[in-house]
Structure formats: C-alpha cells, structure tokens
Design a protein around this motif. Sequence first.
Motif, PDB file in Angstrom:
ATOM      1  N   HIS A 134       0.837  -1.205   0.000  1.00  0.00           N
ATOM      2  CA  HIS A 134       0.000   0.000   0.000  1.00  0.00           C
ATOM      3  C   HIS A 134       0.871   1.253   0.000  1.00  0.00           C
ATOM      4  O   HIS A 134       0.572   2.236  -0.703  1.00  0.00           O
ATOM      5  CB  HIS A 134      -0.911   0.021   1.231  1.00  0.00           C
ATOM      6  N   TYR A 341      -7.695   2.812   2.262  1.00  0.00           N
ATOM      7  CA  TYR A 341      -6.606   1.931   2.708  1.00  0.00           C
ATOM      8  C   TYR A 341      -5.661   2.565   3.711  1.00  0.00           C
ATOM      9  O   TYR A 341      -4.670   1.950   4.083  1.00  0.00           O
ATOM     10  CB  TYR A 341      -5.837   1.427   1.482  1.00  0.00           C
ATOM     11  N   ASN A 345      -8.489   2.637   7.686  1.00  0.00           N
ATOM     12  CA  ASN A 345      -7.906   1.332   7.993  1.00  0.00           C
ATOM     13  C   ASN A 345      -7.848   1.153   9.512  1.00  0.00           C
ATOM     14  O   ASN A 345      -7.214   1.946  10.218  1.00  0.00           O
ATOM     15  CB  ASN A 345      -6.499   1.237   7.388  1.00  0.00           C
TER      16      ASN A 345
END
Length: 367
Positions: A134, A341, A345
């Motif tokens: 990520h 993300y 998260n």
Amino acid sequence: MLLGLTVKYGGPPLRVTCNSTWDGLTCWPPTPAGRVVHMSCFPELRGIPYDTTENATKLCQLNGTWARKADYSHCRPVDKNSSVDGISRHWEQHLENAKLLQDIGHAISLFCLVFAFALFAYLKSIRCTRNNIHWNLVATFILRNTSWFITQEVLTVEAVRDKSWYCRAVVTLNNYFTSTNFFWMFVEGLYLHIMVADAFNSERFNLGVYAMVGWCMPVPIIVAWVLVKVLVQDEGCWVGSNYYDYIFHGPIILILLVNFIILGNVVRILVLKLRANPENPESAHYSIKAAKATVVLLPLLGITYVLFMVHPSGQGTSRLVFIYFNSFFQSFQGTFVSIIYCFTNAEIRNAVKRRIHLSRCRQQDFV
C-alpha cells in the motif's frame, strides 16, 4: 509564392518534396519544395479549445526539408463570448469545468496521499508486506499526480513547437510514473489474490520481488518507447496519440484486464466461502458483502479505468457525462485510495491511537 525545385537525372525532372511529418500538434502533408503550407489550427490543447478557422504555416525548404519551426502565432484560444467552428459557449464552459475538476481532484488527492505516505512512514508497528505494498502504491500516486501538475505547466504550444528537451523529459517521466502506478496496482491485485486463494502461502514472495515488478518492469518499456520516438518519430514534445504509444499503453491495458479478472475471481471465492458456512448468521448477507468488497477494490486495482477505455464521440450528452465522470474518477482516485486503505484502515487507526496514548503517558510521567 516560391517555385518548386526540380532535379535532373537524365530523364524527366524529379520534383523535390518534403515528406509528411507530425510536429506534435499538426500533421503536415507531403509538399513540393519551396512551398508554404497552410493548415487549420489544432482544435484543442490541454483541454482548452482553439480557433480552427485560423491557420498555422510551415515552409518546405528548397532542399526538400521542413523548416525547423512552424508558425502557430495565429492559433489562439477560442473567445468565450463567441462560437467558433461549431463549438458553443455552453460546450466551452463544460470543458473548462472538467479541467477545473481535474485540477481540484489532483490537488486534493496529492494532499491526502502525502498525509497517508507520512502515516505509513511514521507507524513502524504496522509494517508488513500488505501495508508496504500500500505504501509503495501511495508513493506512485504522489509521483504521478506531481508529474501531472508539472506537465500541465511545461506542455505549452511553444515547448511542443520548439521540441524542448525539458518538455520531452517531463513527458517521459510522466509516462514512467503512470506505468509504475499501474504496475503497483497489479502487485496489489496479485497479492490480494494470493491472500484470498491461498492465505497460508501469502508470503511466498518478499517485498523485493514485488518492488522489482512495480518499479523496475516499467523501465525497459519506457526505454523502448523513448528509443522509438528518437529513432522513428522524433517530432514535437513526444505528445499526441499515435500507435507508438501502445508500447507503454499496451502493458497498462493488459494490467487492467488482468486485475479485472482477479477482482472477479476474488469476489467469487468470497461468495463461495460465505456460502460454505450456512450456520453463520452473516452468510445471509453474502451478496451485500461481496458487493461492498467489489466497490472497495475498484480504485485499488484501477478497475475504474476499464469503465472509460471506450468513450463516445461528438458533443452530445453522453460525451459530457463521460468527460465529467472520467475527470472525477481519474483525478480523485488517489483520494479514494488514501481514505479506504489508510485513513479508515482499522489497523492504522489503532496504531495512531496507541501512539497518542503512549505520548500522553510519557507527558504525564514527565510532569
């Protein structure tokens, strides 16, 4: 007007001509030597419409070569208060609105991405293969958005016409960062598929392998594109759509298609796993869960680009809808990735809370 030059070789006179050429803005046709060619100005540059009733000119010199520069001094943006070449004020306003939407979207995305990148760098406790992937994807979005803004400033009529080296360098870097962005989307899709299909072997590849795919594989593709541009089509600022650009567009399209297949297979596996546990009360909502998973994964895997691979022509309502939706999704994709993300998260939010709590405890101990 100058007369064309002829060369005698023992037979009928052979007329010297300049070959057809593309300078990044206009396609100049084959022309006899000594002639000045008049071509309509380009209809659009950087999303801004231009007056096509005016002409650009270029001289085919007596030796059969084109003059180094074409004269685009008469090519001017369309007056907002007039309607030129069938482009209405209404349509012009929509084009300007779409350009403004792109500017705003890229700016907001860049801000969110930089903040998300800083969080990934600061929270060392969350370091794992998934979050590191990520992190790299966020980095490519930052580079891509930054290069987009630089390209908008550098890519002027003068730079394209003069074949400026810095303009070509910016275009090349923008293409590389765009390619790395899509290759890291492929890495995200690959890792996700391994996690869902075979979770026990999710660490079969270390981060170095993924980094080779994401950062290194685009290099030979862009180098090949640059060589073709230099050796075959060394014109303008290397901008403008032509089949040589499929050297790097082709792999991007392939990545999108592969990620589309990965997404479908991931959703299929999730549905099968939810159905396999009928006693679980959550299994009754498997279709909703699968739909949510699909929506969440769309920006991560770049599937939104697949929706806009084919666009309508003309100036109708469908074209306007396409322009607005395409501008919105492309410019705000970095924002979506950052929010889904990073900011929402649970793992990152818990790590931030622990950091804040630890900092407060230290302050109390110090007092």
